[in-house]
Design a protein around this motif. Structure first.
Motif, PDB file in Angstrom:
ATOM      1  N   ILE A 295       2.728  -6.172   1.170  1.00  0.00           N
ATOM      2  CA  ILE A 295       1.315  -5.287   0.876  1.00  0.00           C
ATOM      3  C   ILE A 295       1.465  -3.842   0.912  1.00  0.00           C
ATOM      4  CG2 ILE A 295      -0.965  -5.118   2.294  1.00  0.00           C
ATOM      5  CD1 ILE A 295      -0.191  -7.905   1.247  1.00  0.00           C
ATOM      6  N   ASN A 296       1.049  -3.082  -0.183  1.00  0.00           N
ATOM      7  CA  ASN A 296       1.062  -1.647  -0.091  1.00  0.00           C
ATOM      8  C   ASN A 296       0.414  -0.914   0.754  1.00  0.00           C
ATOM      9  OD1 ASN A 296      -1.282  -1.193  -1.729  1.00  0.00           O
ATOM     10  ND2 ASN A 296      -0.308  -1.064  -3.562  1.00  0.00           N
TER      11      ASN A 296
ATOM     12  N   SER B 114      -2.141   0.870   0.271  1.00  0.00           N
ATOM     13  CA  SER B 114      -3.730   0.529   0.023  1.00  0.00           C
ATOM     14  C   SER B 114      -4.161  -0.879   0.342  1.00  0.00           C
ATOM     15  CB  SER B 114      -4.019   1.142  -1.381  1.00  0.00           C
ATOM     16  OG  SER B 114      -3.543   2.333  -1.701  1.00  0.00           O
ATOM     17  N   GLY B 115      -3.266  -1.615   0.791  1.00  0.00           N
ATOM     18  CA  GLY B 115      -3.568  -3.191   1.072  1.00  0.00           C
ATOM     19  C   GLY B 115      -3.579  -3.912  -0.080  1.00  0.00           C
ATOM     20  N   VAL B 116      -2.958  -3.624  -1.128  1.00  0.00           N
ATOM     21  CA  VAL B 116      -2.910  -4.513  -2.608  1.00  0.00           C
ATOM     22  C   VAL B 116      -1.424  -5.164  -2.615  1.00  0.00           C
ATOM     23  CG1 VAL B 116      -2.875  -4.509  -4.771  1.00  0.00           C
ATOM     24  CG2 VAL B 116      -4.588  -2.918  -3.633  1.00  0.00           C
TER      25      VAL B 116
ATOM     26  N   SER C 241       2.865  -1.495   3.540  1.00  0.00           N
ATOM     27  CA  SER C 241       2.163  -1.573   4.912  1.00  0.00           C
ATOM     28  C   SER C 241       3.020  -2.474   5.593  1.00  0.00           C
ATOM     29  CB  SER C 241       0.713  -1.960   4.585  1.00  0.00           C
ATOM     30  OG  SER C 241      -0.063  -0.931   4.187  1.00  0.00           O
TER      31      SER C 241
ATOM     32  N   ALA D 296      -0.403  -4.970   8.138  1.00  0.00           N
ATOM     33  CA  ALA D 296      -1.764  -5.037   7.381  1.00  0.00           C
ATOM     34  C   ALA D 296      -2.843  -5.978   8.075  1.00  0.00           C
ATOM     35  CB  ALA D 296      -1.806  -5.455   6.012  1.00  0.00           C
TER      36      ALA D 296
ATOM     37  N   TYR E 143      -6.459  -8.285   8.589  1.00  0.00           N
ATOM     38  CA  TYR E 143      -7.237  -8.866   7.674  1.00  0.00           C
ATOM     39  C   TYR E 143      -8.544  -9.653   8.493  1.00  0.00           C
ATOM     40  CZ  TYR E 143      -4.062  -8.157   4.118  1.00  0.00           C
ATOM     41  OH  TYR E 143      -3.225  -7.482   2.945  1.00  0.00           O
TER      42      TYR E 143
ATOM     43  N   SER F  82      -8.551  -9.944  -0.053  1.00  0.00           N
ATOM     44  CA  SER F  82      -9.664  -9.159  -0.131  1.00  0.00           C
ATOM     45  C   SER F  82     -10.117  -8.466   1.000  1.00  0.00           C
ATOM     46  CB  SER F  82     -10.620  -9.421  -1.280  1.00  0.00           C
ATOM     47  OG  SER F  82     -11.613 -10.726  -0.634  1.00  0.00           O
TER      48      SER F  82
ATOM     49  N   ASN G 238      -8.602  -6.891   3.416  1.00  0.00           N
ATOM     50  CA  ASN G 238      -7.834  -6.330   4.063  1.00  0.00           C
ATOM     51  C   ASN G 238      -8.386  -4.861   4.934  1.00  0.00           C
ATOM     52  OD1 ASN G 238      -5.642  -3.250   3.346  1.00  0.00           O
ATOM     53  ND2 ASN G 238      -5.013  -4.861   4.864  1.00  0.00           N
TER      54      ASN G 238
ATOM     55  N   THR H 273      -8.010  -1.707   5.298  1.00  0.00           N
ATOM     56  CA  THR H 273      -7.094  -0.307   4.723  1.00  0.00           C
ATOM     57  C   THR H 273      -6.866   0.552   5.649  1.00  0.00           C
ATOM     58  OG1 THR H 273      -7.996  -1.004   2.594  1.00  0.00           O
ATOM     59  CG2 THR H 273      -6.834   0.717   2.712  1.00  0.00           C
TER      60      THR H 273
ATOM     61  N   ASN I 281      -4.004  -0.323   8.429  1.00  0.00           N
ATOM     62  CA  ASN I 281      -2.786  -0.680   8.072  1.00  0.00           C
ATOM     63  C   ASN I 281      -1.583   0.484   8.407  1.00  0.00           C
ATOM     64  OD1 ASN I 281      -3.693  -2.520   6.147  1.00  0.00           O
ATOM     65  ND2 ASN I 281      -3.659  -1.579   4.324  1.00  0.00           N
TER      66      ASN I 281
END
Length: 612
Positions: free
Chosen positions: A220-221, A223-225, A255, A258, A260, A266, A268, A270, A273
């Motif tokens: 998970i980067n 930005s939460g992606v 991250s 993270a 959720y 989708s 997250n 953000t 994180n």
């Protein structure tokens, strides 16, 4: 309650679903223990609820199979008592040590036990190694760890050292260096006289354990992606109430933790994180600022075990299992109501994979090294979903792969294992190959021969007929009546067909028939003795899985939400032989499984609906 014994030839207990023995399966001499009567009262008290869960489970239901698994494993393994009459205690608080003042403090190199109540004169046996800062065994006057007494100090290497607790000590904590950090380690262990009446008060011993559930090759980067990487790995969704702590390697783009709001990538949160940057980081629940709406966390870390072999996560195992099966094991009435609703509902969900062939090529290529079908990453991923949710799966197969592999050449090494898992893994016919559809250009005789070839191969591969799915989805949803009758009337013939996920015509249905099924999910052909089930939109075309699923609860889907026949293609989840799974698709399927249980759907096969 009758407690059995195990012999010296029995294997130590291991668990595929994450539960570990409360007390170790071996004493410090490495001998296999008996299950003695000394812990019977403790077992009864600690697991009375799980016993009741098992006793009240009633009729079978695949979606709650893991309830019984949990009860059996927990009850069975709390009975393991060492031969010499002592109980082995696990060091469950990973990342803590006993400092010079005898108090627990954060240190990723160490592990300690929970506070354990002891009686005056209790005999304790300790083994382990400690550095200059960590004490081995400390006693306290009360559960709040007041008046610490150093029973075994720091900088020691102890081997089964005996300590008798003094009068002023009512609780103890043991600690030691984690063996993976010591070049020539002494494994840390603590054994206590099994007459210990206070052990039943130490309920935290039952729940926490260290594990490394890093299962996906991505992270998970910031930005939460979800970001693909061969150097990083992440966990599945961990219930926020189960997470205890983690020891991970960070990066400015990752991250490490993270949050959720749901089992959906989708959702997250953000802004919350935890991007911790390069270096080792110990994340502890006590120091986290948990968002009020957070229900789950995902942990990311480096996967390069040559450099980072010491990553771990400590979970409250029981809490995580409760979350994974979406029930509260302390509320028996709720369990009964949920089971009754699922057993009686007409609503069902079915998940399948078209174009299946790569997985068989991999099993055959790795037959000399694989010991299980679940060594294959595709089967391993879907077994995880089944174990956590009870979902069942069908695999609709090619006879010939685009790369030249022939289904009939598949190894038969794993036939018994396929047979053992046939209640939730079934295989059906799809087509000979990518260029074959059973329209007017193919004779009924050829269609029958292809189907018969599949049956012959799959019986050999899976060890019998119990793994065959007779409600199939044929390539391009194509099949003229004569060919379908030929497949119907052969041995183990088809009894149902799964229609298109869009508005195109399917098989030999009339315009009126496929117009009806596209709005009502199911149609019965009483003339030709077949049933048809509409396929829902393929998952690779569901951009937002939450929206995709929530649509089924709206008025416009009311006539089409009883049968949820979901599917994707093997190449969408396992694109290459001996490759890795596509984690985004795994997550979509898991989201569907969780949603189905929460919305009262059972997991079942269209074939079973026909046969009932």
């Amino acid at each position: 309650m009758t407690l059995k014994t195990i012999s010296a030839t029995d294997k130590p207990f291991t668990s595929a679903i994450g539960l570990q023995p409360i007390w170790s399966t071996q004493n410090t001499q490495g001998q296999i223990p008996t299950r003695g009567l000394g812990a019977e009262n403790i077992v009864n008290e600690n697991f009375s609820i799980l016993e009741q869960v098992k006793a009240d489970k009633g009729g079978s239901t695949k979606s709650l199979q893991q309830v019984e698994d949990l009860a059996n494993l927990a009850i069975d393994n709390t009975r393991q008592i060492a031969i010499d009459g002592t109980i082995n205690i696990l060091f469950t608080r990973i990342g803590y040590m006993l400092n010079s003042a005898g108090q627990p403090t954060v240190s990723g190199w160490y592990a300690i036990t929970e506070p354990i109540k002891v009686n005056k004169g209790t005999s304790i046996y300790y083994s382990g190694q400690n550095g200059a800062s960590g004490n081995a065994l400390v006693g306290y006057s009360d559960i709040n760890l007041n008046n610490p007494v150093i029973l075994l100090g720091s900088s020691g290497n102890y081997n089964n050292t005996n300590v008798i607790t003094p009068n002023e000590v009512n609780y103890i904590i043991a600690g030691g260096l984690r063996p993976e950090f010591v070049p020539t380690p002494t494994p840390i262990s603590l054994r206590i006289d099994s007459g210990l009446s206070g052990l039943k008060e130490s309920t935290k011993l039952l729940t926490n354990r260290s594990q490394t559930p890093f299962v996906y090759l991505n992270y998970i980067n910031a930005s939460g992606v979800v970001t693909s990487s061969t150097d990083w790995t992440r966990t599945y969704f961990i219930d926020i109430n189960a997470f205890m702590n983690a020891y991970v390697w960070g990066h400015s783009s990752v991250s490490n933790l993270a949050y959720y709001t749901d089992r959906d990538l989708s959702t997250n949160i953000t802004a919350s994180n935890m991007v911790l940057g390069a270096g080792w980081h110990f994340i502890d629940r006590s120091t986290m600022t948990i968002p009020a709406n957070a229900k789950y966390v995902i942990i990311s870390t480096s996967k390069n075990l040559s450099y980072f072999p010491n990553t771990y996560i400590t979970l409250n195992t029981i809490a995580q299992m409760q979350s994974d099966i979406s029930i509260n094991t302390s509320d028996i009435s709720t369990i009964k109501q949920s089971m009754s609703a699922i057993n009686s509902t007409s609503k069902f969900m079915h998940m399948s994979f078209d174009d299946t062939i790569n997985v068989f090529a991999d099993l055959t290529a790795k037959a000399s090294t694989y010991t299980s079908i679940f060594d294959n990453p595709f089967f391993k991923a879907i077994k995880g979903i089944h174990d956590r949710h009870g979902m069942v799966f069908s695999f609709y197969c090619w006879l010939e792969s685009p790369t030249g592999f022939i289904l009939s050449n598949t190894t038969t090494k794993f036939a018994n294992e396929f047979k053992a898992n046939s209640n939730w893994m079934k295989f059906g016919f799809h087509s000979r190959n990518t260029s074959t559809s059973y329209g007017n250009s193919i004779t009924p005789e050829t269609a029958k021969a292809d189907y018969d070839s599949f049956i012959t191969s799959i019986v050999a591969i899976t060890g019998g007929i119990q793994s065959i799915d007779r409600a199939v989805r044929l390539h391009n949803f194509t099949g003229v009546l004569a060919s379908m009758k030929a497949m119907r009337d052969t041995n183990i013939g088809i009894i149902g067909l799964l229609t298109a996920d869009d508005s195109r015509d399917s098989y030999f249905l009339s315009v009126a028939d496929y117009t009806y099924i596209n709005a009502h999910d199911r149609i019965i052909d009483t003339v030709n003795h077949m049933r048809f089930f509409k396929s829902e939109k393929r998952l690779e075309n569901a951009a937002n899985i939450s929206t995709y699923l929530s649509d089924f609860l709206t008025p416009s889907f009311a006539n089409m939400s009883n049968d949820l026949v979901l599917f994707t293609h093997e190449q969408q989840i396992y694109p290459t032989v001996s490759g890795v799974v596509t984690t985004a698709m795994v997550d979509k399927i898991e989201a569907c499984a969780s949603w189905a249980y929460n919305n009262g759907y059972r997991f079942d096969y269209p074939m079973n609906v026909v046969l009932r």
